[in-house]
Scaffold this active site. Structure first.
Site, PDB file in Angstrom:
ATOM      1  N   TYR A  84      -3.115   2.994  -4.616  1.00 30.03           N
ATOM      2  CA  TYR A  84      -4.077   3.348  -3.569  1.00 30.03           C
ATOM      3  C   TYR A  84      -3.742   4.626  -2.809  1.00 30.03           C
ATOM      4  O   TYR A  84      -4.514   5.039  -1.951  1.00 30.03           O
ATOM      5  CB  TYR A  84      -4.199   2.188  -2.574  1.00 30.03           C
ATOM      6  CG  TYR A  84      -4.674   0.908  -3.213  1.00 30.03           C
ATOM      7  CD1 TYR A  84      -5.997   0.767  -3.618  1.00 30.03           C
ATOM      8  CD2 TYR A  84      -3.812  -0.146  -3.425  1.00 30.03           C
ATOM      9  CE1 TYR A  84      -6.442  -0.396  -4.220  1.00 30.03           C
ATOM     10  CE2 TYR A  84      -4.247  -1.321  -4.028  1.00 30.03           C
ATOM     11  CZ  TYR A  84      -5.556  -1.433  -4.417  1.00 30.03           C
ATOM     12  OH  TYR A  84      -5.999  -2.587  -5.015  1.00 30.03           O
ATOM     13  N   HIS A  94     -14.716   2.185  -4.632  1.00 30.29           N
ATOM     14  CA  HIS A  94     -13.355   1.655  -4.773  1.00 30.29           C
ATOM     15  C   HIS A  94     -12.393   2.825  -4.908  1.00 30.29           C
ATOM     16  O   HIS A  94     -12.706   3.814  -5.582  1.00 30.29           O
ATOM     17  CB  HIS A  94     -13.236   0.757  -6.004  1.00 30.29           C
ATOM     18  CG  HIS A  94     -14.151  -0.416  -5.953  1.00 30.29           C
ATOM     19  ND1 HIS A  94     -13.887  -1.522  -5.203  1.00 30.29           N
ATOM     20  CD2 HIS A  94     -15.360  -0.620  -6.535  1.00 30.29           C
ATOM     21  CE1 HIS A  94     -14.887  -2.382  -5.332  1.00 30.29           C
ATOM     22  NE2 HIS A  94     -15.800  -1.850  -6.130  1.00 30.29           N
TER      23      HIS A  94
END
Length: 145
Positions: free
Chosen positions: A23, A101
């Site tokens: 991430y 996302h």
């Protein structure tokens, strides 16, 4: 002025701390600030909301319906893969929904390949880290232009 609601689901408050290899190191506060700044450049008001409680997310979506928001950009986190309640709440909206996302959910574990939100979203953007949000915002602005 048009309003776009950016929704962040479960565990996304941990951006910058959670699995940086997947991430990155940007925090949710930094992502929110960049989305709000881009919104100003594009001439829209951006409101950001995050919760780890599914019912609170559904309540925020209901409020968005009542407020008449113009578009929604959502990263539902893990709820993406199984929350039919969240999907049904989003389906109530008359505004377009853009799913985003940070990671490429299609290149990860098999259970992440499924999005129960995809069929009610106008589109899905994934795999571009924090830029997924900026691309999602641009898509939402184009949808309401």
């Amino acid at each position: 002025m048009k309003t776009i609601l950016v929704l962040n689901g479960i565990n996304l408050n941990m951006f910058g701390k959670r699995d940086p290899a997947q991430y990155g190191t940007a925090t949710l506060a930094e992502i929110d600030a960049s989305v709000v700044a881009l919104g100003e450049q594009l001439g829209v008001k951006v409101e950001c909301f995050q919760t780890n409680h599914e019912g609170e997310m559904v309540e925020r979506i209901h409020a968005a319906h009542n407020e008449g928001v113009d578009a929604v950009v959502i990263n539902a986190g893990a709820w993406t893969h199984y929350s039919y309640g969240l999907r049904d709440a989003l389906a109530i909206l008359k505004a377009p929904v853009v799913e985003v996302h940070m990671s490429n959910i299609h290149a990860r574990e098999a259970f992440r390949h499924q999005s129960v939100l995809a069929e009610i979203a106008k589109g899905q953007i994934c795999g571009f880290g924090p830029d997924s949000y900026l691309l999602g915002l641009r898509a939402a602005v184009n949808l309401i232009a």
